[in-house]
Structure formats: structure tokens, C-alpha cells
Design a protein around this motif. Sequence first.
Motif, PDB file in Angstrom:
ATOM      1  N   ALA A 114       6.156   3.498 -11.122  1.00  0.00           N
ATOM      2  CA  ALA A 114       4.821   3.250 -11.682  1.00  0.00           C
ATOM      3  C   ALA A 114       4.408   1.784 -11.585  1.00  0.00           C
ATOM      4  N   ALA A 115       5.334   0.863 -11.841  1.00  0.00           N
ATOM      5  CA  ALA A 115       4.992  -0.564 -11.796  1.00  0.00           C
ATOM      6  C   ALA A 115       4.666  -1.001 -10.368  1.00  0.00           C
ATOM      7  N   ALA A 116       5.449  -0.535  -9.400  1.00  0.00           N
ATOM      8  CA  ALA A 116       5.175  -0.857  -7.996  1.00  0.00           C
ATOM      9  C   ALA A 116       3.845  -0.251  -7.572  1.00  0.00           C
ATOM     10  N   LYS A 117       3.602   0.971  -7.989  1.00  0.00           N
ATOM     11  CA  LYS A 117       2.353   1.659  -7.630  1.00  0.00           C
ATOM     12  C   LYS A 117       1.139   0.921  -8.210  1.00  0.00           C
ATOM     13  N   ALA A 118       1.286   0.376  -9.429  1.00  0.00           N
ATOM     14  CA  ALA A 118       0.184  -0.358 -10.057  1.00  0.00           C
ATOM     15  C   ALA A 118      -0.149  -1.628  -9.268  1.00  0.00           C
ATOM     16  N   ALA A 121      -1.861  -0.773  -5.997  1.00  0.00           N
ATOM     17  CA  ALA A 121      -3.272  -0.422  -6.181  1.00  0.00           C
ATOM     18  C   ALA A 121      -4.154  -1.661  -6.331  1.00  0.00           C
ATOM     19  N   GLU A 122      -3.574  -2.773  -6.801  1.00  0.00           N
ATOM     20  CA  GLU A 122      -4.349  -3.993  -7.041  1.00  0.00           C
ATOM     21  C   GLU A 122      -4.466  -4.900  -5.817  1.00  0.00           C
ATOM     22  N   ILE A 123      -3.558  -4.775  -4.853  1.00  0.00           N
ATOM     23  CA  ILE A 123      -3.561  -5.709  -3.720  1.00  0.00           C
ATOM     24  C   ILE A 123      -4.599  -5.302  -2.671  1.00  0.00           C
ATOM     25  N   THR A 124      -4.887  -6.221  -1.779  1.00  0.00           N
ATOM     26  CA  THR A 124      -5.908  -5.991  -0.753  1.00  0.00           C
ATOM     27  C   THR A 124      -5.374  -5.080   0.360  1.00  0.00           C
ATOM     28  N   PRO A 125      -6.267  -4.480   1.132  1.00  0.00           N
ATOM     29  CA  PRO A 125      -5.820  -3.704   2.284  1.00  0.00           C
ATOM     30  C   PRO A 125      -4.967  -4.519   3.262  1.00  0.00           C
ATOM     31  N   VAL A 126      -5.284  -5.808   3.437  1.00  0.00           N
ATOM     32  CA  VAL A 126      -4.501  -6.660   4.330  1.00  0.00           C
ATOM     33  C   VAL A 126      -3.085  -6.825   3.789  1.00  0.00           C
TER      34      VAL A 126
END
Length: 183
Positions: A114-118, A121-126
Motif C-alpha cells: 500500500a505504501a509503495a502504491k501510494a 500514484a503521486e509521482i509523474t508519468p516520467v
Amino acid sequence: MAKLTAPIKFKAKLSRPLTPKGAAWTFVVLPAAASKKLPTRSMVTVDGILEGQPFQATLEPDGQGSHWFKLEKAVREAAGVAAGDTIALEIAPVAEEPEPKVPADLKQALAANAAAKATWAEITPVARRDWIHWITSGKKAETRVKRIDVACDKLACGNRRACCFDRSGMYSKGNMGAPEAAE
């Protein structure tokens, strides 16, 4: 696809890769002068026009300070070009980088953390593309598994970028580069 703004115009040879033998796909290596007009030496997505046919491609670094990309079969056929032809292209960087395709094994690992997934989700597509490229650039299956574990651990700790990853390919000792041309 809209008309390109400030297009980079160039001619290049359309090539088929030497390996694997009998490969049907084709690629283009940008001339250095065209590549220098791009905003980065690393991967960059462009909108392009080839013989009136619009396309979108993600250019990859060739490890020499330039770029290369695969030309999709449908675009090649619609433009009426073939391997060995010198083709005229117009390209321009996209306004917003598209979402990368997440490999199934990474998607599964992120779903379980869950923490990695969060953070993902916040980082850019690049940034997501860089993580995916770092994970998939390993030569061995066990390297990929290890890199997925490391990526999930780092993402879970809030790290947003793949550390120590040479996005240009210039310092990667052969990990990046255009395929060798068959012709």
C-alpha cells in the motif's frame, strides 16, 4: 492529432534490426542535430508526421547523446515506406507525457504494498517510466525480481525517483542503445 508546433524536421534511414534474425519491426535513429533540439537526452514522447501519417512514439536514448524509436507497422504501411528507405520526418515533444504501461509483475507487487502504491500514484508519468525502465533493463530474470523488490521498498519509503539511474544511457555501459541495423 493536431498540427505540430515548432516541429523538428529531419531525414533518417528506416532500418530493420540485425537481431533477432528475421525481425519484422523497423526503427529510426535520429541525426544528432535533430536530437539536440529535444528537451532531454533521456526518453521523450513526441508527436510526429511521416509522409502525412501522424504518429506518436517514445524516443529512447541511444547512449551516444541522441535518440532512436521503433516505427509502428501501421504507420510504416500507411506511409508506404520500407526498411532501407530514407524518410522525412517531423516531430515535436508532446505537451504532457502519457502514462507508461505497467508490467504485470510490477503491478502485482505494487498492489501488495500500500505504501509503495501510494507513492507510485503521486509521482509523474516520467518518474513511473524511469522506474519501469530501470526494472526491465536488467538482463536476468532474477535481476528483475530483485529490482521490483527494491523499487517497492524505496517507493514505500517515499523515494520518488529511481536512484543512480542514467536516463541518457551515456554512462550505462551498453544498457541502452539503438539496435544494430541489418541493412
